[in-house]
Design a protein around this motif. Sequence first.
Motif, PDB file in Angstrom:
ATOM      1  N   ASP A   1      34.543  12.830  55.957  1.00 17.14           N
ATOM      2  CA  ASP A   1      33.980  12.689  54.610  1.00 17.14           C
ATOM      3  C   ASP A   1      34.989  13.133  53.554  1.00 17.14           C
ATOM      4  O   ASP A   1      35.867  13.974  53.808  1.00 17.14           O
ATOM      5  N   LEU A   2      34.849  12.560  52.361  1.00 15.09           N
ATOM      6  CA  LEU A   2      35.690  12.905  51.218  1.00 15.09           C
ATOM      7  C   LEU A   2      34.974  13.970  50.397  1.00 15.09           C
ATOM      8  O   LEU A   2      33.794  13.814  50.062  1.00 15.09           O
ATOM      9  N   TYR A   3      35.688  15.056  50.078  1.00 10.05           N
ATOM     10  CA  TYR A   3      35.108  16.135  49.274  1.00 10.05           C
ATOM     11  C   TYR A   3      35.914  16.268  47.984  1.00 10.05           C
ATOM     12  O   TYR A   3      37.125  16.540  48.012  1.00 10.05           O
ATOM     13  N   ILE A   4      35.224  16.085  46.850  1.00 12.60           N
ATOM     14  CA  ILE A   4      35.875  16.091  45.546  1.00 12.60           C
ATOM     15  C   ILE A   4      35.415  17.300  44.733  1.00 12.60           C
ATOM     16  O   ILE A   4      34.224  17.634  44.715  1.00 12.60           O
ATOM     17  N   THR A   5      36.379  17.931  44.051  1.00  8.76           N
ATOM     18  CA  THR A   5      36.084  19.031  43.136  1.00  8.76           C
ATOM     19  C   THR A   5      36.633  18.672  41.760  1.00  8.76           C
ATOM     20  O   THR A   5      37.799  18.288  41.635  1.00  8.76           O
ATOM     21  N   GLN A   6      35.795  18.778  40.745  1.00  6.30           N
ATOM     22  CA  GLN A   6      36.205  18.474  39.372  1.00  6.30           C
ATOM     23  C   GLN A   6      35.894  19.663  38.481  1.00  6.30           C
ATOM     24  O   GLN A   6      34.754  20.114  38.397  1.00  6.30           O
ATOM     25  N   HIS A   7      36.942  20.204  37.836  1.00  5.00           N
ATOM     26  CA  HIS A   7      36.793  21.297  36.877  1.00  5.00           C
ATOM     27  C   HIS A   7      37.413  20.838  35.567  1.00  5.00           C
ATOM     28  O   HIS A   7      38.639  20.706  35.469  1.00  5.00           O
ATOM     29  N   GLY A   8      36.577  20.583  34.572  1.00  4.22           N
ATOM     30  CA  GLY A   8      37.097  20.084  33.310  1.00  4.22           C
ATOM     31  C   GLY A   8      37.783  18.750  33.526  1.00  4.22           C
ATOM     32  O   GLY A   8      37.199  17.808  34.068  1.00  4.22           O
ATOM     33  N   SER A   9      39.066  18.677  33.158  1.00  2.00           N
ATOM     34  CA  SER A   9      39.811  17.431  33.325  1.00  2.00           C
ATOM     35  C   SER A   9      40.604  17.393  34.635  1.00  2.00           C
ATOM     36  O   SER A   9      41.278  16.405  34.916  1.00  2.00           O
ATOM     37  N   SER A  10      40.535  18.457  35.431  1.00  2.00           N
ATOM     38  CA  SER A  10      41.278  18.523  36.686  1.00  2.00           C
ATOM     39  C   SER A  10      40.407  18.066  37.863  1.00  2.00           C
ATOM     40  O   SER A  10      39.231  18.421  37.942  1.00  2.00           O
ATOM     41  N   VAL A  11      41.011  17.295  38.758  1.00  2.00           N
ATOM     42  CA  VAL A  11      40.298  16.749  39.914  1.00  2.00           C
ATOM     43  C   VAL A  11      41.137  16.966  41.167  1.00  2.00           C
ATOM     44  O   VAL A  11      42.349  16.757  41.158  1.00  2.00           O
ATOM     45  N   SER A  12      40.477  17.408  42.233  1.00  3.28           N
ATOM     46  CA  SER A  12      41.145  17.515  43.526  1.00  3.28           C
ATOM     47  C   SER A  12      40.203  17.013  44.597  1.00  3.28           C
ATOM     48  O   SER A  12      38.981  17.046  44.429  1.00  3.28           O
TER      49      SER A  12
END
Length: 231
Positions: A138-149
């Motif tokens: 599975d793909l796990y995405i983290t977004q904080h403000g304008s930053s994405v990982s």
Amino acid sequence: MWDAISLVGSGLTLIAFITAIFFAMYRAKLAHQTRRIQSAPNKDKLKAIEVAAEFISFDTSNQPPDSIERMILEQLKVRANRETRISYIFFSVAIMAFVVTVIYLIFSNQNSDENGDPLYNISGRWPDDDRNRFGGGDLYITQHGSSVSWTLTNLAAAHSFQGRYISPTHIKGIQTRTAGIDDNGCVTVSSLDVEVQNSDSFTYDIKDLSDKPCRGVSTAPRSKNIVRGIQ
């Protein structure tokens, strides 16, 4: 800048660093067993050999007594060399992921948030299914403000992405793909342009940046649409 620090310390960098330390510690224990056997006096040598055999789970019951010491030392050497190669691979991955992240974040910081806040938050789990076909993970995405990982580990490799929104729906970033041990941990670095349609759908264009492609990895620019299924 604090947001950048949190990105650097996450994902593949941390995982690879911890794994490399584990293998390095195991190699040190193998080396310690070798030194114990080689330095033990004759009266203690048999005990040192028995401890080393138990440590590496080597069955000596069917081995010629006069060959056990040599065989144990050979096994310790082979395993120590293997753990050294593995730890080097993971240390290299950690360093590369760290450097790529820092370079990209320094570059991307030149594009401040003047382009507007992101319209959507794509954080969360994006499951492997018949539409996405992630290859077993599975793909796990983290977004904080304008930053994405994001991170994705499947049957073939581990993927790590670090990027930023450069407009309310457009993300630019760098992805590292680290193949498994069978492929000697070959690393591919790619640039990604991501267009977010909504919180459950995005499309990315990927372009390989590596000098030498890994086995089975396409170097041609390509696109893919990702859709989040029902959780």
